[in-house]
Scaffold this active site. Structure first.
Site, short mmCIF file in Angstrom:
data_model
loop_
_atom_site.label_atom_id
_atom_site.label_comp_id
_atom_site.label_asym_id
_atom_site.label_seq_id
_atom_site.Cartn_x
_atom_site.Cartn_y
_atom_site.Cartn_z
N GLY A 12 0.78 -1.24 0.00
CA GLY A 12 0.00 0.00 0.00
C GLY A 12 0.81 1.29 0.00
O GLY A 12 0.32 2.32 0.46
N ASN A 14 1.50 3.02 -2.61
CA ASN A 14 0.78 3.94 -3.51
C ASN A 14 -0.46 4.51 -2.82
O ASN A 14 -0.77 5.69 -2.98
CB ASN A 14 0.41 3.25 -4.82
CG ASN A 14 1.56 3.22 -5.79
OD1 ASN A 14 1.91 4.25 -6.38
ND2 ASN A 14 2.20 2.06 -5.94
N ARG A 66 -15.55 -18.02 -8.97
CA ARG A 66 -15.13 -16.65 -9.29
C ARG A 66 -16.37 -15.77 -9.52
O ARG A 66 -16.40 -14.60 -9.17
CB ARG A 66 -14.22 -16.70 -10.52
CG ARG A 66 -13.64 -15.36 -10.94
CD ARG A 66 -12.95 -14.62 -9.82
NE ARG A 66 -11.67 -15.15 -9.45
CZ ARG A 66 -10.55 -14.44 -9.27
NH1 ARG A 66 -10.56 -13.14 -9.41
NH2 ARG A 66 -9.44 -15.02 -8.90
N ASN A 108 -5.54 2.65 -13.08
CA ASN A 108 -4.58 1.67 -12.56
C ASN A 108 -3.18 2.26 -12.66
O ASN A 108 -2.88 2.99 -13.60
CB ASN A 108 -4.66 0.40 -13.41
CG ASN A 108 -3.66 -0.67 -12.98
OD1 ASN A 108 -3.54 -0.97 -11.79
ND2 ASN A 108 -2.94 -1.25 -13.93
N HIS A 110 0.61 1.08 -13.26
CA HIS A 110 1.40 -0.09 -13.70
C HIS A 110 2.88 0.30 -13.69
O HIS A 110 3.24 1.37 -14.20
CB HIS A 110 0.96 -0.54 -15.10
CG HIS A 110 1.69 -1.76 -15.53
ND1 HIS A 110 1.39 -3.01 -15.05
CD2 HIS A 110 2.75 -1.93 -16.36
CE1 HIS A 110 2.22 -3.89 -15.56
NE2 HIS A 110 3.06 -3.27 -16.36
N ASP A 151 -4.10 -3.95 -18.96
CA ASP A 151 -3.17 -2.83 -19.21
C ASP A 151 -3.34 -2.22 -20.60
O ASP A 151 -2.37 -1.74 -21.20
CB ASP A 151 -1.70 -3.27 -19.00
CG ASP A 151 -1.45 -3.84 -17.62
OD1 ASP A 151 -2.10 -3.38 -16.67
OD2 ASP A 151 -0.60 -4.74 -17.49
N GLN A 179 10.39 7.59 -7.83
CA GLN A 179 10.55 8.64 -8.84
C GLN A 179 9.33 8.77 -9.76
O GLN A 179 9.15 9.80 -10.39
CB GLN A 179 11.81 8.38 -9.68
CG GLN A 179 13.08 8.50 -8.86
CD GLN A 179 14.34 8.37 -9.71
OE1 GLN A 179 14.29 8.30 -10.94
NE2 GLN A 179 15.48 8.32 -9.06
N GLU A 181 5.86 6.29 -9.64
CA GLU A 181 4.50 5.90 -9.21
C GLU A 181 3.89 6.85 -8.18
O GLU A 181 2.75 7.30 -8.34
CB GLU A 181 4.52 4.49 -8.61
CG GLU A 181 4.93 3.43 -9.61
CD GLU A 181 4.81 2.02 -9.04
OE1 GLU A 181 3.83 1.72 -8.35
OE2 GLU A 181 5.71 1.21 -9.31
#
Ligand code: GAR
Length: 207
Positions: A12, A14, A66, A108, A110, A151, A179, A181
């Protein structure tokens, strides 16, 4: 006020960058109204608790199929009434019903410069292992809208990071986080919260 929920699976960092940016008003016009993890041991949940943010775990492991998980997962997300869903290291495939319902409202982060080192199988440390194996000299991170592919959605922001001699996947991962994200994810949320991101013909325009 943009109602944001953050979906997480792990440490976590981010999520923390988003929380800090909201608290210091680097992200304006935004409230983090909930955090959902698929992993009950995710440290990200502790971070949410520390900041008084509603949080819960919903894991595919607790369901027989699922499809059953997807239904409850969508219910949990809908219940938090998000304007924007942020995938911050969330490692579960988003059900098609959710990408449809929240078109251009899911983003998102990535850890590569898409379209390099992305798609099925490229997540977390694996991305950095692949980059070092290929010997690329520049890596980076991408924030993009989430569509039904992996993506493949419209790119919002990207930032490049240099590979340095002696890098290991772990060292490179940390540099990409620090640097790139932790900077571009909060910035993308602020742009969206202030109506500055438009999608046209499958690409974004930053106003
Ligand atoms: C981050 O590096 C993020 O970009 C990556 O997982 C890590 C989560 O770290 N996401 C993906 O690989 C998605 N395909 P965090 O939990 O400390 O934010």
């Amino acid at each position: 006020m943009l109602n944001v929920i953050v979906l997480v699976s792990g440490g976590g960092t981010n999520l923390q960058a988003i929380i800090d940016a909201v608290e210091t008003e680097k992200i304006s016009n935004t409230r983090i109204s909930g955090v959902i993890s698929n992993n009950k041991n995710a440290y990200a949940l502790v971070r949410a608790k520390k900041h008084g943010i509603e949080n819960r775990c919903i894991s595919p492991k607790d369901f027989e199929t699922r499809a059953q998980f997807n239904e409850k997962f969508l219910e949990a997300v809908d219940g938090m009434k998000p304007d924007l869903i942020v995938l911050a290291g969330f490692l579960v495939v988003i059900p098609p019903k959710m990408t449809e319902r929240y078109k251009n409202r899911i983003i998102n982060i990535h850890p590569s410069l898409i379209p390099s080192f992305c798609g099925t199988g490229y997540y977390g440390l694996k991305v950095h292992e692949a980059a070092l194996l290929r010997g690329v000299k520049v890596v980076g991170a991408t924030v993009h809208f989430v569509d039904e592919g992996t993506d493949t959605g419209p790119i919002i922001l990207q930032k490049a990071v240099e590979v340095e001699p002696g890098d290991t996947p772990e060292i490179l991962q940390r540099r990409v986080m620090e640097q790139a994200e932790w900077k571009i994810l909060p910035k993308a949320i602020d742009l969206i919260a202030n109506g500055k991101v438009k999608v046209e013909d499958g690409k974004t325009v930053i106003l």
